[in-house]
Design a protein around this motif. Structure first.
Motif, mmCIF file in Angstrom:
data_model
loop_
_atom_site.group_PDB
_atom_site.id
_atom_site.type_symbol
_atom_site.label_atom_id
_atom_site.label_comp_id
_atom_site.label_asym_id
_atom_site.label_seq_id
_atom_site.Cartn_x
_atom_site.Cartn_y
_atom_site.Cartn_z
ATOM 1 N N ASP A 184 0.800 -1.225 0.000
ATOM 2 C CA ASP A 184 0.000 0.000 0.000
ATOM 3 C C ASP A 184 0.830 1.272 0.000
ATOM 4 O O ASP A 184 0.285 2.358 0.192
ATOM 5 N N VAL A 185 2.141 1.132 -0.211
ATOM 6 C CA VAL A 185 3.031 2.291 -0.172
ATOM 7 C C VAL A 185 3.652 2.521 -1.554
ATOM 8 O O VAL A 185 4.406 1.665 -2.031
ATOM 9 N N PRO A 186 3.378 3.644 -2.193
ATOM 10 C CA PRO A 186 4.075 3.956 -3.446
ATOM 11 C C PRO A 186 5.526 4.331 -3.158
ATOM 12 O O PRO A 186 5.810 5.012 -2.169
ATOM 13 N N ILE A 187 6.443 3.875 -4.003
ATOM 14 C CA ILE A 187 7.879 4.050 -3.751
ATOM 15 C C ILE A 187 8.586 4.419 -5.050
ATOM 16 O O ILE A 187 8.285 3.855 -6.104
ATOM 17 N N VAL A 188 9.532 5.356 -4.957
ATOM 18 C CA VAL A 188 10.448 5.660 -6.057
ATOM 19 C C VAL A 188 11.865 5.652 -5.510
ATOM 20 O O VAL A 188 12.144 6.299 -4.483
ATOM 21 N N GLN A 189 12.757 4.925 -6.161
ATOM 22 C CA GLN A 189 14.161 4.916 -5.773
ATOM 23 C C GLN A 189 15.038 5.027 -7.019
ATOM 24 O O GLN A 189 14.664 4.570 -8.093
ATOM 25 N N TYR A 215 10.330 2.010 -9.459
ATOM 26 C CA TYR A 215 9.172 2.557 -8.752
ATOM 27 C C TYR A 215 8.059 1.521 -8.698
ATOM 28 O O TYR A 215 8.042 0.554 -9.463
ATOM 29 N N LYS A 216 7.149 1.742 -7.774
ATOM 30 C CA LYS A 216 5.918 0.956 -7.722
ATOM 31 C C LYS A 216 4.805 1.849 -7.185
ATOM 32 O O LYS A 216 5.015 2.705 -6.332
ATOM 33 N N LYS A 240 0.923 2.402 -5.405
ATOM 34 C CA LYS A 240 0.126 1.808 -4.332
ATOM 35 C C LYS A 240 -0.687 0.645 -4.889
ATOM 36 O O LYS A 240 -1.310 0.751 -5.947
ATOM 37 N N GLY A 241 -0.633 -0.477 -4.215
ATOM 38 C CA GLY A 241 -1.359 -1.664 -4.648
ATOM 39 C C GLY A 241 -0.529 -2.615 -5.479
ATOM 40 O O GLY A 241 -0.936 -3.757 -5.689
ATOM 41 N N GLU A 242 0.631 -2.180 -5.960
ATOM 42 C CA GLU A 242 1.495 -3.046 -6.760
ATOM 43 C C GLU A 242 2.452 -3.821 -5.861
ATOM 44 O O GLU A 242 2.906 -3.322 -4.825
ATOM 45 N N THR A 243 2.780 -5.031 -6.275
ATOM 46 C CA THR A 243 3.668 -5.886 -5.484
ATOM 47 C C THR A 243 4.981 -6.168 -6.208
ATOM 48 O O THR A 243 5.707 -7.091 -5.853
ATOM 49 N N ALA A 244 5.279 -5.384 -7.235
ATOM 50 C CA ALA A 244 6.542 -5.527 -7.964
ATOM 51 C C ALA A 244 6.969 -4.153 -8.477
ATOM 52 O O ALA A 244 6.140 -3.272 -8.718
ATOM 53 N N TYR A 245 8.275 -3.996 -8.630
ATOM 54 C CA TYR A 245 8.823 -2.728 -9.112
ATOM 55 C C TYR A 245 8.923 -2.723 -10.634
ATOM 56 O O TYR A 245 9.080 -3.772 -11.276
ATOM 57 N N THR A 246 8.864 -1.521 -11.189
ATOM 58 C CA THR A 246 9.214 -1.283 -12.583
ATOM 59 C C THR A 246 10.565 -0.588 -12.594
ATOM 60 O O THR A 246 10.796 0.352 -11.819
ATOM 61 N N ARG A 247 11.454 -1.037 -13.445
ATOM 62 C CA ARG A 247 12.798 -0.470 -13.532
ATOM 63 C C ARG A 247 13.029 0.086 -14.942
ATOM 64 O O ARG A 247 12.648 -0.533 -15.931
ATOM 65 N N TYR A 248 13.673 1.260 -15.012
ATOM 66 C CA TYR A 248 14.084 1.831 -16.287
ATOM 67 C C TYR A 248 15.544 2.249 -16.222
ATOM 68 O O TYR A 248 15.974 2.898 -15.257
ATOM 69 N N ASP A 249 16.298 1.874 -17.243
ATOM 70 C CA ASP A 249 17.639 2.419 -17.446
ATOM 71 C C ASP A 249 17.987 2.337 -18.920
ATOM 72 O O ASP A 249 17.303 1.692 -19.701
ATOM 73 N N VAL A 250 19.041 3.036 -19.296
ATOM 74 C CA VAL A 250 19.537 3.003 -20.669
ATOM 75 C C VAL A 250 20.683 2.013 -20.738
ATOM 76 O O VAL A 250 21.626 2.073 -19.939
ATOM 77 N N VAL A 251 20.601 1.091 -21.682
ATOM 78 C CA VAL A 251 21.613 0.057 -21.861
ATOM 79 C C VAL A 251 22.112 0.138 -23.302
ATOM 80 O O VAL A 251 21.383 -0.195 -24.241
ATOM 81 N N GLY A 252 23.342 0.577 -23.468
ATOM 82 C CA GLY A 252 23.865 0.892 -24.787
ATOM 83 C C GLY A 252 23.882 -0.272 -25.755
ATOM 84 O O GLY A 252 23.646 -0.098 -26.955
ATOM 85 N N ASP A 265 3.791 9.440 -12.039
ATOM 86 C CA ASP A 265 3.191 9.923 -13.290
ATOM 87 C C ASP A 265 4.196 10.767 -14.063
ATOM 88 O O ASP A 265 4.353 10.613 -15.288
ATOM 89 N N ALA A 266 4.889 11.669 -13.344
ATOM 90 C CA ALA A 266 5.859 12.557 -13.986
ATOM 91 C C ALA A 266 7.074 11.782 -14.495
ATOM 92 O O ALA A 266 7.627 12.096 -15.555
ATOM 93 N N VAL A 267 7.495 10.766 -13.753
ATOM 94 C CA VAL A 267 8.621 9.937 -14.179
ATOM 95 C C VAL A 267 8.282 9.208 -15.470
ATOM 96 O O VAL A 267 9.080 9.164 -16.419
ATOM 97 N N GLU A 268 7.097 8.627 -15.538
ATOM 98 C CA GLU A 268 6.702 7.903 -16.746
ATOM 99 C C GLU A 268 6.623 8.832 -17.957
ATOM 100 O O GLU A 268 7.007 8.454 -19.076
ATOM 101 N N ALA A 269 6.151 10.052 -17.733
ATOM 102 C CA ALA A 269 6.113 11.027 -18.823
ATOM 103 C C ALA A 269 7.523 11.399 -19.267
ATOM 104 O O ALA A 269 7.797 11.578 -20.458
#
Length: 272
Positions: free
Chosen positions: A61-66, A87-88, A90-102, A141-145
């Motif tokens: 139940d805790v939204p998180i960004v790291q 990030y995840k 509220k209500g999600e049980t797994a993180y989404t990760r984004y990075d650039v991989v050359g 929301d802003a991160v995804e944009a």
């Protein structure tokens, strides 16, 4: 006196250039051009969880960004880091990760390329940003944009950029609430195209003048005062006092405040 000084100055500039060019390979996979794994080997380097990210199931139940950054593979670790964001909601049980991989070109922006807090080919990540709870849903929301608006999604140059650090710097500029302070050895964070030499610093808290990530200066609340010479950054952070140095990164007080893992309304989980 001047004649004696010129060779020393020239030698110093050449040395800086050599180091900077070496650092430029910091984001390339070993033998990325051939796809072959050298004996050693990066292919077998550990990439398991570092045990840093909070348990997303326990904190459903805790939204998180790291945001994390880890030293790059092998000898490159002396020069540069590779960052990513997780990030995840509220209500999600797994993180989404984004990075650039050359080496994933032409689509260098990767979603869930690796474990959320995994070792980067043997290097333990360092936590740079940690936001949880109130206000974080809007931040996501802003991160995804910002991920969608990244202007170099199909372009990659290890030195001087755009690269993985350029990507996170873009997110930091677009989502100023993150208060992202990329370390001075995040080579590529200062990359600015010739069409836009002046703008917001990578933390979103200041101003920056730069030339293709090779020369520039940044002044902001998060990064303090920092100079870029051929991709090598030197400066001082006044917010949480520290020196900002190439190779070493940040030397001084930590720049991350870890918030409570759960809202105060859930004391039972807070005690765990």
């Amino acid at each position: 006196m001047l004649k004696t000084s010129f060779p020393l100055i020239r030698a110093g500039l050449v040395a800086c250039l050599v180091l900077a060019v070496q650092a430029g390979f910091a984001h390339d996979a070993p033998d990325a051009a051939t796809g072959a794994a050298p004996r050693g080997s990066w292919a077998t380097a550990p990439r398991h969880s570092a045990g840093i990210a909070p348990d997303p199931v326990q904190l459903v139940d805790v939204p998180i960004v790291q945001i994390y950054a880890a030293r790059t593979y092998g000898w490159r670790a002396y020069f540069a880091v590779h960052p990513w964001i997780i990030y995840k909601r509220k209500g999600e049980t797994a993180y989404t990760r984004y990075d650039v991989v050359g080496w994933r070109s032409p689509d260098v922006v990767q979603r869930n390329y690796a474990v959320p807090d995994g070792l980067w080919y043997g290097s333990t990540p360092e936590l740079l940003v940690d936001h949880r709870g109130e206000g974080v849903e809007a931040m996501i929301d802003a991160v995804e944009a910002a991920v969608v608006s990244y202007p170099f999604a199909h372009e990659y140059r290890s030195y001087p950029g755009p690269n993985s650090n350029t990507f996170l710097a873009h997110i930091g500029r677009e989502v100023q609430a993150l208060k992202l302070d990329l370390p001075p050895n995040a080579i590529g964070k200062d990359y600015r195209p010739l069409s836009s030499p002046v703008g917001v610093s990578s933390s979103g808290s200041g101003v920056q003048i730069g030339l293709l990530g090779l020369l520039g200066v940044s002044l902001g609340l998060e990064e303090g005062l920092e100079f870029n010479v051929l991709g090598l950054n030197f400066g001082i952070d006044f917010n949480r006092p520290a020196l900002r140095l190439p190779f070493f990164g940040r030397v001084g007080f930590t720049d991350v405040s870890t918030p409570p893992t759960v809202p105060a309304s859930n004391p039972e989980l807070a005690r765990r």
